[in-house]
Design an enzyme around this catalytic site. Structure first.
Site, PDB file in Angstrom:
ATOM      1  N   GLY A  59     -14.054   0.362   4.024  1.00 55.55           N
ATOM      2  CA  GLY A  59     -14.702   1.223   3.045  1.00 55.55           C
ATOM      3  C   GLY A  59     -15.208   2.499   3.690  1.00 55.55           C
ATOM      4  O   GLY A  59     -15.349   2.577   4.914  1.00 55.55           O
ATOM      5  N   CYS A  86     -12.610  -3.911   9.294  1.00 55.23           N
ATOM      6  CA  CYS A  86     -13.181  -2.568   9.379  1.00 55.23           C
ATOM      7  C   CYS A  86     -14.632  -2.560   8.861  1.00 55.23           C
ATOM      8  O   CYS A  86     -15.504  -3.119   9.490  1.00 55.23           O
ATOM      9  CB  CYS A  86     -12.295  -1.564   8.651  1.00 55.23           C
ATOM     10  SG  CYS A  86     -12.625   0.151   9.129  1.00 55.23           S
ATOM     11  N   TYR A  87     -14.906  -1.966   7.699  1.00 56.60           N
ATOM     12  CA  TYR A  87     -16.263  -2.008   7.145  1.00 56.60           C
ATOM     13  C   TYR A  87     -16.706  -3.460   6.971  1.00 56.60           C
ATOM     14  O   TYR A  87     -17.858  -3.810   7.239  1.00 56.60           O
ATOM     15  CB  TYR A  87     -16.299  -1.287   5.797  1.00 56.60           C
ATOM     16  CG  TYR A  87     -17.651  -1.303   5.108  1.00 56.60           C
ATOM     17  CD1 TYR A  87     -18.592  -0.304   5.352  1.00 56.60           C
ATOM     18  CD2 TYR A  87     -17.993  -2.318   4.205  1.00 56.60           C
ATOM     19  CE1 TYR A  87     -19.836  -0.315   4.721  1.00 56.60           C
ATOM     20  CE2 TYR A  87     -19.228  -2.344   3.576  1.00 56.60           C
ATOM     21  CZ  TYR A  87     -20.143  -1.335   3.832  1.00 56.60           C
ATOM     22  OH  TYR A  87     -21.364  -1.351   3.210  1.00 56.60           O
ATOM     23  N   HIS A 176      -7.078  -2.675  10.923  1.00 56.92           N
ATOM     24  CA  HIS A 176      -6.496  -2.924   9.600  1.00 56.92           C
ATOM     25  C   HIS A 176      -5.222  -3.741   9.772  1.00 56.92           C
ATOM     26  O   HIS A 176      -4.184  -3.217  10.167  1.00 56.92           O
ATOM     27  CB  HIS A 176      -6.186  -1.602   8.893  1.00 56.92           C
ATOM     28  CG  HIS A 176      -7.417  -0.842   8.497  1.00 56.92           C
ATOM     29  ND1 HIS A 176      -8.068  -1.064   7.308  1.00 56.92           N
ATOM     30  CD2 HIS A 176      -8.113   0.129   9.137  1.00 56.92           C
ATOM     31  CE1 HIS A 176      -9.116  -0.257   7.222  1.00 56.92           C
ATOM     32  NE2 HIS A 176      -9.167   0.473   8.328  1.00 56.92           N
ATOM     33  N   GLU A 178      -3.573  -5.002   7.368  1.00 58.97           N
ATOM     34  CA  GLU A 178      -2.773  -4.902   6.148  1.00 58.97           C
ATOM     35  C   GLU A 178      -1.704  -3.828   6.201  1.00 58.97           C
ATOM     36  O   GLU A 178      -0.865  -3.739   5.300  1.00 58.97           O
ATOM     37  CB  GLU A 178      -3.693  -4.661   4.947  1.00 58.97           C
ATOM     38  CG  GLU A 178      -4.455  -3.339   4.956  1.00 58.97           C
ATOM     39  CD  GLU A 178      -5.770  -3.395   5.710  1.00 58.97           C
ATOM     40  OE1 GLU A 178      -6.613  -2.509   5.503  1.00 58.97           O
ATOM     41  OE2 GLU A 178      -5.960  -4.343   6.511  1.00 58.97           O
ATOM     42  N   VAL A 232      11.367   7.587  -7.872  1.00 60.57           N
ATOM     43  CA  VAL A 232      11.520   6.134  -7.883  1.00 60.57           C
ATOM     44  C   VAL A 232      10.581   5.475  -8.901  1.00 60.57           C
ATOM     45  O   VAL A 232      10.992   4.612  -9.676  1.00 60.57           O
ATOM     46  CB  VAL A 232      11.250   5.553  -6.475  1.00 60.57           C
ATOM     47  CG1 VAL A 232      11.381   4.036  -6.486  1.00 60.57           C
ATOM     48  CG2 VAL A 232      12.199   6.166  -5.463  1.00 60.57           C
ATOM     49  N   ASP A 233       9.322   5.886  -8.909  1.00 59.46           N
ATOM     50  CA  ASP A 233       8.317   5.201  -9.723  1.00 59.46           C
ATOM     51  C   ASP A 233       8.626   5.310 -11.213  1.00 59.46           C
ATOM     52  O   ASP A 233       8.639   4.304 -11.942  1.00 59.46           O
ATOM     53  CB  ASP A 233       6.926   5.764  -9.437  1.00 59.46           C
ATOM     54  CG  ASP A 233       6.614   5.786  -7.957  1.00 59.46           C
ATOM     55  OD1 ASP A 233       7.175   4.943  -7.234  1.00 59.46           O
ATOM     56  OD2 ASP A 233       5.829   6.649  -7.521  1.00 59.46           O
ATOM     57  N   SER A 234       8.858   6.528 -11.704  1.00 61.22           N
ATOM     58  CA  SER A 234       9.108   6.691 -13.132  1.00 61.22           C
ATOM     59  C   SER A 234      10.434   6.052 -13.521  1.00 61.22           C
ATOM     60  O   SER A 234      10.571   5.511 -14.624  1.00 61.22           O
ATOM     61  CB  SER A 234       9.091   8.173 -13.521  1.00 61.22           C
ATOM     62  OG  SER A 234      10.113   8.900 -12.887  1.00 61.22           O
ATOM     63  N   THR A 235      11.420   6.071 -12.620  1.00 61.97           N
ATOM     64  CA  THR A 235      12.721   5.460 -12.922  1.00 61.97           C
ATOM     65  C   THR A 235      12.598   3.948 -13.071  1.00 61.97           C
ATOM     66  O   THR A 235      13.136   3.359 -14.019  1.00 61.97           O
ATOM     67  CB  THR A 235      13.734   5.807 -11.814  1.00 61.97           C
ATOM     68  OG1 THR A 235      13.923   7.224 -11.785  1.00 61.97           O
ATOM     69  CG2 THR A 235      15.063   5.133 -12.065  1.00 61.97           C
ATOM     70  N   LYS A 381       4.853   1.212  -3.206  1.00 64.43           N
ATOM     71  CA  LYS A 381       6.219   1.739  -3.247  1.00 64.43           C
ATOM     72  C   LYS A 381       7.272   0.710  -2.847  1.00 64.43           C
ATOM     73  O   LYS A 381       8.324   0.617  -3.488  1.00 64.43           O
ATOM     74  CB  LYS A 381       6.312   2.954  -2.333  1.00 64.43           C
ATOM     75  CG  LYS A 381       7.607   3.730  -2.461  1.00 64.43           C
ATOM     76  CD  LYS A 381       7.686   4.529  -3.751  1.00 64.43           C
ATOM     77  CE  LYS A 381       6.717   5.681  -3.733  1.00 64.43           C
ATOM     78  NZ  LYS A 381       6.848   6.555  -4.918  1.00 64.43           N
TER      79      LYS A 381
END
Length: 634
Positions: A59, A86-87, A176, A178, A232-235, A381
């Site tokens: 954070g 982290c935080y 991190h 992740e 990519v996202d809108s498609t 993504k």
């Protein structure tokens, strides 16, 4: 799958302290096969029904500040394993009686975690290398351990980088896990899930079915209009809407806003038709978008103007096509991803990094009315691309480099032509900081010829979960003649130099390498110019950008790079000319990235082609990771 089903699942709960990475943690667990949910750190303990484990995210706050995210300390009394990152690592230390202070040296980017004897046998590090690469993004550090905790790993600049309390099943890491740049992060998460005693209960089919059923529920009795950028996202969102609702209830609207790449709109239309999509139209609204941002220099105002103009164009198209006059309500759909929301300050504890065009006031009002549907809003993504392939989209559609709704408008930096007194003072401090950074990675010849300077333009970055606007450092190596400069060949040395600068500087958030300077123009002639986002500057940018993308395709490198951005700077010897920055990056989740290091022969070929353009005064390569820099410069 209904939300009731999800609530009854065993899960790992991630507490969101406002980190850019909070939802990425949940995504990683889901990708590994473990269902995960996000919760506020102030949540009542009843929220943790069926929770097998809890993760405290990073954070932007410091645990010793007054206005920190509210935390329900009863959560620590639950009899489930807890992992702090982290935080969260610092909060666990403080909650159990330890202390946290500002570190003498912050860590931003790649570091190496070394396990001690206790770390070697820790269940959290089973099958993890004794020295492993990790990703850091912190200025504070634990300086005294909480009661019952012991050190199990450290980095060069962080003594208490990994700690544990085996009796309470409490583990915490400053890094991190992740992000992909912690390569063994998934092993650590798998180990934590094993400590939690959780069985795998999440897969791609479950995700797809959940998305499709959510679309059907949210759009019940309504039709859907979707903005199609061609990215990519809108498609993928368009394909999912068609699959869930049928083409007769979905209309794609591709708006040529004047900010597209060279021939982009034509290519988008042809690709959609080839896939069998017939329910889309193209609208040329370039003049209205150029007018909407005319004379603007503030990046946030530009983004908001673009976003609001999308709504105006949408409304005019709806009226012209008489949508809704058949008695049906038309919702607006967007290909929004979670990073768009988190970077726009879209969670309770998050800070705004940049306002995305799909989070402007006009969109927010529609969201409040329940008239916006976002099928991908919980995804990243790489997940979107995987879903796109699963439902049969071609590589041509799903492997395209990301292209945001505002398009190239956000790659054209704008200026009134002068720096404020405050900016001049900051730039002087940035130069002093840069002069004080020792860079010893390169050979003696390279180091002796290297010049360090600061560009008089600010760009956006993200450091410690905060947005920063700071200057870029420029490294210039030996002049090789005809305006071309030596380019260091070893990526790790360039990355090390870049990190050395940004980790130690308060007024710098990027490091760029000068590739070319127009030999007809002396460096002393270069100055900040008055420049806005005009068709002339966009057309010049399109030519440079097209050279890069065409060459990447020809060399078979296009798919190995997540995204390439070409940035135009209002910095040149005279009006009508510009400087450009090449910004290729590799990433899977958008939340973090490393600059992509091109083969030297390919990079030199690209530079030579761009140098032939008459309007190019200088060319740079952005060698900065995210963090501390974002992908783009605005």
């Amino acid at each position: 799958m209904s939300s009731v089903d999800l609530k009854e699942k065993e899960k790992i709960v991630v507490l969101d302290f406002g980190s850019q990475y909070a939802h990425l943690i949940a995504k990683r667990f889901r990708a590994l096969g473990y269902y995960s949910e996000i919760a506020l750190p102030s949540a009542d303990v009843s929220v943790f029904k069926n929770a097998c484990g809890i993760v405290l995210s990073g954070g932007p706050s410091s645990v010793y500040e007054e206005n920190v995210p509210e935390f329900n300390e009863e959560i620590l009394e639950l009899d489930v394993p807890i992992l702090g990152l982290c935080y969260g690592h610092q909060l666990l230390a403080k909650s159990y009686g330890g202390s946290v202070e500002k570190a003498s040296v912050g860590e931003f980017g790649i570091a190496h975690l070394s396990l001690n004897e206790k770390g070697k046998v820790s269940p959290l590090f089973e099958n993890v290398s004794l020295t492993t690469q990790v990703w850091m993004s912190h200025q504070d550090a634990v300086c005294a351990l909480g009661e019952g905790f012991e050190v199990i790993g450290s980095t060069k600049d962080c003594a208490f980088a990994a700690v544990q309390n085996l009796e309470k099943k409490r583990f915490s890491l400053q890094c991190h896990c992740e992000v992909k740049d912690t390569p063994e992060g998934n092993k650590i998460f798998e180990n934590f899930a094993r400590i939690c005693g959780m069985a795998k209960n999440w897969d791609e089919d479950t995700v797809l079915n959940h998305i499709l059923s959510s679309i059907q529920r949210d759009a019940e009795g309504k039709n859907v209009l979707l903005f199609l950028s061609g990215g990519v996202d809108s498609t993928v969102a368009f394909a999912l809407l068609n699959k869930a609702l049928g083409q007769e209830r979905v209309l794609g609207l591709h708006i040529d806003n004047g900010f597209m790449r060279k021939n982009e709109s034509k290519q988008v239309s042809e690709a959609y038709k080839a896939h069998g999509f017939t329910n889309f139209i193209t609208e040329d609204a370039s003049e209205s978008f150029l007018a909407a941002i005319a004379g603007l220099t503030d990046p946030q105002k530009k983004r908001m103007a673009v976003g609001e103009n999308f709504i105006a164009v949408r409304d005019s198209v709806v009226e012209r096509l008489k949508l809704g006059q058949d008695g049906k309500v038309w919702m607006l759909a967007q290909g929004t991803l979670y990073p768009d929301i988190i970077e726009s300050g879209g969670t309770k504890n998050s800070h705004t990094i940049k306002t995305h065009h799909n989070r402007v006031d006009g969109i927010q009002k529609l969201i409040a009315q329940g008239l916006v549907i976002e099928p991908l809003k919980d995804l990243y993504k790489d997940e979107v691309r995987a879903i796109g392939k699963k439902i049969g989209l071609s590589d041509e559609l799903v492997m395209r480099h990301p292209f945001p709704g505002p398009g190239l408008s956000i790659n054209v930096l704008c200026s009134s032509g002068s720096l404020s007194a405050e900016d001049k003072a900051e730039m002087a401090k940035a130069q002093a900081e840069l002069d004080g950074v020792e860079i010893t990675q390169f050979c003696a010849h390279c180091t002796a010829s290297m010049k360090k300077s600061v560009l008089p333009v600010k760009s956006v970055g993200v450091q410690g979960d905060f947005r920063t606007y700071r200057f870029p450092a420029v490294l210039t190596f030996a002049d090789e003649g005809n305006g071309f400069y030596h380019i260091p060949k070893v990526r790790e040395k360039v990355e090390g130099a870049s990190s050395s600068i940004t980790n130690k500087a308060r007024y710098l958030n990027r490091t760029v390498i000068k590739l070319y300077q127009n030999p007809k123009c002396d460096e002393s002639e270069m100055k900040l110019l008055e420049g806005y986002c005009t068709k002339e500057r966009l057309d010049q940018l399109r030519e440079v950008d097209n050279i890069v993308l065409t060459t990447l395709h020809e060399k078979g490198l296009y798919n190995s790079i997540f995204q390439h951005l070409t940035i135009a700077l209002p910095f040149a010897s005279e009006k009508g000319k510009q400087c450009f920055v090449l910004r290729p990056v590799v990433s899977e989740d958008v939340m973090t990235a490393r600059f992509a290091w091109l083969p030297m022969d390919v990079l030199k070929e690209i530079v030579a082609k761009i140098a032939d353009l008459p309007f190019v005064d200088a060319l740079y390569f952005d060698a900065t990771n995210k963090p501390p820099a974002t992908f783009g410069w605005e």
